[in-house]
Every structure is written in C-alpha cells, then in structure tokens.
Design an enzyme around this catalytic site. Structure first.
Site, mmCIF file in Angstrom:
data_model
loop_
_atom_site.group_PDB
_atom_site.id
_atom_site.type_symbol
_atom_site.label_atom_id
_atom_site.label_comp_id
_atom_site.label_asym_id
_atom_site.label_seq_id
_atom_site.Cartn_x
_atom_site.Cartn_y
_atom_site.Cartn_z
ATOM 1 N N GLU A 50 -0.974 -8.343 5.247
ATOM 2 C CA GLU A 50 -0.695 -8.499 6.688
ATOM 3 C C GLU A 50 -1.966 -8.389 7.523
ATOM 4 O OE1 GLU A 50 -0.356 -5.829 5.029
ATOM 5 O OE2 GLU A 50 -0.741 -4.072 6.277
ATOM 6 N N CYS A 52 0.824 -1.206 0.000
ATOM 7 C CA CYS A 52 0.000 0.000 0.000
ATOM 8 C C CYS A 52 0.863 1.264 0.000
ATOM 9 C CB CYS A 52 -1.002 -0.070 1.144
ATOM 10 S SG CYS A 52 -2.431 0.977 0.846
ATOM 11 N N HIS A 86 -3.372 -5.120 1.536
ATOM 12 C CA HIS A 86 -2.707 -5.388 2.827
ATOM 13 C C HIS A 86 -2.727 -6.874 3.189
ATOM 14 C CE1 HIS A 86 -2.325 -1.241 4.532
ATOM 15 N NE2 HIS A 86 -3.274 -0.983 3.644
HETATM 16 N N1 GLN Z 1 -3.731 6.400 1.087
HETATM 17 C C1 GLN Z 1 -2.423 6.135 1.631
HETATM 18 C C2 GLN Z 1 -1.354 6.933 0.898
HETATM 19 O O1 GLN Z 1 -1.605 7.487 -0.112
HETATM 20 C C3 GLN Z 1 -2.098 4.666 1.562
HETATM 21 C C4 GLN Z 1 -3.075 3.919 2.404
HETATM 22 C C5 GLN Z 1 -2.538 2.663 3.018
HETATM 23 O O2 GLN Z 1 -1.334 2.434 3.099
HETATM 24 N N2 GLN Z 1 -3.440 1.848 3.498
HETATM 25 O O3 GLN Z 1 -0.275 7.001 1.355
#
Ligand code: GLN
Length: 192
Positions: A173, A78, A171
């Site tokens: 995890e 992410c 994610h």
């Molecule tokens: N929206 C976050 C970003 O742009 C990422 C979200 C996440 O890691 N769950 O950094």
C-alpha cells in the site's frame, strides 16, 4: 466490491486510497458491526501488539475469526501478517491464528529495520514488485496448504497465500504498484 480495512491503528488510510484507485469500495472498520456485509478485509501494518489489543477490546477478534471460518477473504500486511499467523516468536501479541504459518517479528534487526528491495512475485507476472519493509516480520515456517508467493534472495519467505487468505511481510500500500491489491480482489472474485 466492498472491502473493509481494519482501522484500529496503523497504515489503513493508504490501503483505502489504493483500493479506491482500483475502483473498489473501501471502508474503515473500527467496530464489530462495520464487519457486516464485507466481501473482503485488510488487516494493515502498524504495531501488532497494539492492533491485537484494540481488536480484542472492540470485540473484533472473535468476529473476524468467525468470518474467516465462513470463507471471508483477508489480506494482512506486515503487522497484519503477524496477526493472521498461527504462531509468532512473540507470545505477547494476541493473534487471530487464521493461517498455518509461524512468523518472527522484527526479523531484520536494527541496522536494517527498514529497506526496499525488488521482489520476484511470479503470480504477479514478470515485472519485479517493489517490496517496502518497515521493521518487518518474516515467515519462519509455512505448513501444508500454504502457497509461497515471494522470497528474499537467500530464501526467506515474505509473502504467502492459503485459500482466500493472503499475507505479505512488506507494504504494497506504500507503493504505486497496485498489483498485490488487484491480486487480492481477484481472489475475492474467484478468478485467482
Ligand atoms: N514491527 C511491527 C510489529 O511487530 C510491524 C511493523 C509494520 O507493520 N510495519 O508489529
């Protein structure tokens, strides 16, 4: 195996717990010296702008780039994926620029900020993988040498690999399915 999990901000504790389940050593990394003697590194989800700033403030950015050039396997989830990209839709984020991908932050808009979907990930076998997306980014462009590991129906790229570098929009995890982490451990050991 000794895996460091960048612990500046975000969902690092969950990665550490999952690695422990796989009987791997897992250590939080906040300082540059904690990057010594690692077999792999995870850059977790969180807020990429904050993580990027904290990495720079704690002199981690240049050290992680140096280690990646030397072949250290790195897994970004992410926000971690955003940080590993060569380019992002948001120029404020300080990227590590490790992987030849371009990402778009917060790609799913407000009403679909967060969702779960079963994903086909052929390298993990036939069983679908639970994709947990939280204000997730997507990969808009993947250049030569990048292997695409998963797409949403419609074709949007949400997981990829380039050499020993691995990224996912979602994610793993936050699930009970350890196959993505096991895949990363297999990349480190050289069996995948
Ligand atoms: N929206 C976050 C970003 O742009 C990422 C979200 C996440 O890691 N769950 O950094």
């Amino acid at each position: 195996m000794r895996i460091g999990v960048l612990a500046s901000q975000g969902a690092f504790a969950e990665h550490i717990a999952l690695l422990h389940q796989l009987e791997s050593e897992a250590l939080p990394v906040r300082l540059a010296k904690e990057l010594d003697n690692l077999d792999g590194l995870i850059v977790p989800g969180g807020e990429s702008t904050s993580i990027g700033k904290l990495m720079a403030d704690y002199n981690l950015t240049s050290e992680i780039k140096r280690l990646a050039k030397g072949g250290l396997p790195i897994f970004g989830t992410c926000a971690g994926m955003i940080l590993m990209a060569r380019g992002s839709s948001d120029s404020d984020t300080r990227l590590l620029k490790l992987m030849d991908i371009k990402v778009r932050r917060n790609a799913f808009g407000r009403q679909k900020d967060s969702f779960e979907v079963e994903l086909e990930v052929p390298v993990l076998g036939e069983k679908l993988f639970p994709g947990v997306f939280i204000r997730a980014p997507v990969i808009e462009q993947a250049n030569n040498g990048v292997e695409i590991l998963a797409r949403l129906t419609g074709g949007t790229i949400v997981a990829a690999r380039q050499g020993k570098l691995l990224v996912s929009s979602f994610h793993p995890e936050l699930t009970r399915d350890s196959r993505f982490h096991q895949y990363f451990l297999d990349i480190i050991s050289g069996s995948r």
